[in-house]
Write a protein that holds these residues in place. Sequence first.
Motif, PDB file in Angstrom:
ATOM      1  N   MET A   1       0.807  -1.289  -0.086  1.00 35.72           N
ATOM      2  CA  MET A   1       0.057   0.098   0.093  1.00 35.72           C
ATOM      3  C   MET A   1       1.032   1.191  -0.005  1.00 35.72           C
ATOM      4  SD  MET A   1      -3.068  -0.805  -0.329  1.00 35.72           S
ATOM      5  CE  MET A   1      -3.784   0.789   0.371  1.00 35.72           C
TER       6      MET A   1
ATOM      7  N   PRO B   1      -9.424   3.780   3.152  1.00 36.75           N
ATOM      8  CA  PRO B   1      -8.431   2.557   2.790  1.00 36.75           C
ATOM      9  C   PRO B   1      -8.372   1.369   3.571  1.00 36.75           C
ATOM     10  CG  PRO B   1      -7.540   4.758   2.449  1.00 36.75           C
ATOM     11  CD  PRO B   1      -8.949   4.904   2.870  1.00 36.75           C
TER      12      PRO B   1
ATOM     13  N   ALA C   1      -1.714   9.259  -0.680  1.00 37.94           N
ATOM     14  CA  ALA C   1      -2.569   9.622  -2.055  1.00 37.94           C
ATOM     15  C   ALA C   1      -2.832  10.917  -2.370  1.00 37.94           C
ATOM     16  CB  ALA C   1      -4.015   9.037  -1.802  1.00 37.94           C
TER      17      ALA C   1
ATOM     18  N   ALA D   1      -7.907  -1.420  -4.466  1.00 40.53           N
ATOM     19  CA  ALA D   1      -6.734  -1.098  -3.751  1.00 40.53           C
ATOM     20  C   ALA D   1      -5.717  -2.119  -4.100  1.00 40.53           C
ATOM     21  CB  ALA D   1      -6.745  -1.167  -2.228  1.00 40.53           C
TER      22      ALA D   1
ATOM     23  N   PRO E   1      -4.544   3.518  -4.371  1.00 42.69           N
ATOM     24  CA  PRO E   1      -4.574   3.425  -2.741  1.00 42.69           C
ATOM     25  C   PRO E   1      -5.806   3.070  -2.002  1.00 42.69           C
ATOM     26  CG  PRO E   1      -5.096   5.638  -3.443  1.00 42.69           C
ATOM     27  CD  PRO E   1      -4.668   4.675  -4.741  1.00 42.69           C
TER      28      PRO E   1
ATOM     29  N   LEU F   1      -2.425   8.342   3.920  1.00 39.91           N
ATOM     30  CA  LEU F   1      -3.232   7.314   3.490  1.00 39.91           C
ATOM     31  C   LEU F   1      -4.643   7.209   4.432  1.00 39.91           C
ATOM     32  CD1 LEU F   1      -3.809   5.421   0.969  1.00 39.91           C
ATOM     33  CD2 LEU F   1      -3.090   3.563   2.560  1.00 39.91           C
TER      34      LEU F   1
END
Length: 757
Positions: A248, A335, A252, A318, A284, A266
């Motif tokens: 990840m 997220p 973003a 994601a 993301p 995030l």
Amino acid sequence: MTCCSSGIGLADAGRESRCTPAELALASRDLGGGLRQSTLSVPEMHCASCIRSLEKSLSAVDGVELARANLSTRTVVVNWRTKSGQAPDLIGTLAGVGYSSHLPSSEVDGEDRVQAHLLRALAVAGFCAMNIMLLSVSVWAGADVGTRQAFHLLSAGLALPAILYAGSSFYISAWRAIMHGRMNMDVPISVGVLLSFGLSVYDTVTNAPQAYFEAGTSLLFVLLGGRLLDHTMRSKAKSAVAGLARLMPQGANVVSDDGSVDYLPLADVRPGMRLLVTAGGRVPTDGIVVEGRSELDASLVTGESAWKPIDPDSEVRAGEINRGGPFMFKSSVAPGDSLLSEMANMLAAAEDGRSHYRRLADRAASLYAPVVHFLSFLAFAGWLYASGDIHRALTIAIAVLVITCPCALGLAVPMVQVVLARRLFDRGVMATDGSAFERLAEIDIVVFDKTGTLTTGESALLNSHQITDARLAIAGSMGRLSGHPLSKALRLAQTKSGLEVVAFDGVQEIAGFGLEATIGADIYRLGRRNWAATPDAPPIVSPASSVILSKNDEALAEFVFGETIRPGAAGLVQALRSKRIDVQILSGDSQQAVASIACSVGIERFEPELLPGDKVRAITDLQSKGRKVLMVGDGINDAPSLRAAYVSMAPASASDIGRSAADFVFLDSNLSVVFDAMEAARKAARLVKQNFGLAVVYNALSLPLALAGFVTPLMAAVAMSTSSILVVANALRLAAPVAEKSRDQALRSSQLAEVAI
């Protein structure tokens, strides 16, 4: 080797988060209905006793509904609900029972520190032990009294750094446990090492013929060597959760209403935000594309190596990598609620599930401390009474303390679960509970849903080879302006053929009939036959599920559609039958549709036109007859039957409710992974039984020998470490490819992939 301390407990304690309950609440995950979930890293968790203590203390906190510790990731997940919305004092509660904790962060540095500390401690213990052994040779060879005394003093000086530094991790862990009213496996180890050293110092002061400094230092060397090997093996079989977290991005690109782009962490991304993904960037969170076209590498999410094209209204998830130009999408979830996060949560749960075997091993390990201390005291008292030699009695008691450590028993199940979870993750299969592995090994009948399970759930154009490129381009271009499933099939066919998009002067969708487009004075229609063309237009192909493309009421082409069988479906059925496992279809679709799919994949028994309740009753009836049912389904209507089955699976393409109801979720579109998971679970069950057997045999043989006085402390350390290494190495056998030869033979017919009905 023991599993009770890391050697860096004090260092990790310094990393303890000082966050307030309010900050902990902000970092928690909303599960809905006021229920929230917090995850804490507990680096000092190392054995079954730790897990039991953590879960018991947290479960007693007001507002906590569930506490589940994960030994593999050294984390504890807590579900809580409070009226104020403020998190309970979880960190303070853990500190009260002797465990420092903090919010999870990157564990890479922590793992490196553990290994570095173990290497340093092992080097110190090895250096001291080897030199003491060299000095002892002269003593054993019959050195005179003065030389012997000098060598004993030198040995004491060499042993001191090993005892103080190399053994510190054992003492810290044991002291914490004792101070908080607990016992763990490092308590008897610490007692044994310190008693051995103290006895040797006494022998040196009294000028006894022999001292045992080499025993204490060699004991530490062997224990640390075994622990380093155990740490290395655990790292090899390490949970993929940390790997998923590293996939990840840390933040973003958030697009504001005025068009400016800000890079936010995030954790600050919220549903509804517009996010920009640059070329080569990773998506993301989950969302819907609002601007731009590109191609995504979705192999992490779907298991497919082919890049998928995206355009406005396409769904992104994601973890997917942007292999084309930049695009913008609107986030649909936070997220922490994305599919990738869901995968990580499922994998973590799978690695630490409380199966029957796991609970049995935990109960046995919990008896260790009181039993071993009693046996050690009994050995000391018995030998002191029988021989009157306190020196010999203490030596035997020390050997009993060391050799009876149930590390092998404590590692028997969790190591297999960790390796199995990683093995299946590599094949694209994740479990929501580790106990599902045990149940999967016992199934004797597999029940499939049809649509979305045996088939992909999407329509496919069957007769594209009979359609000219010009007419397919027109139909596909019209289909791009509709959300109908058949329009999507036309778009895919056009894209695969590499045809350009046709520009129209105007397009409108007429509900219930189809699409109408104009180019100059020409009117094109795509839809039902009696609307698109004149009623007397002859069919080009015998009608199945089809639409007509017409120009000025004259039929140009008929497009025939059917369901696409999921790759590997026919081969899976053959593989299951080769293992004498029954196969059946339970579907809500029509008799004709179900019969067609059943015939294509080789399933003889099927029940069509079933409501969700009918499916549940069918599964319940099977289980009432003693059958162990594996249900494989995907839809919302399958959720009750997935829950009712003994064990269940769902594809990643399933509905959220379907995935939540299933015990396993598989990412690969090929159904062969179902067979892989079953074979791996069966092998894991065999390995667990073998590990139990190794642990039981070890204790049955070693304990009588130690009580009889035939085992020195050094021999006890070697034996204990060897038993644990054997158990871990046996579990790692599961990491080898599972039944590849038999699977390849049984699934050879999976070349029928993309067969359409």
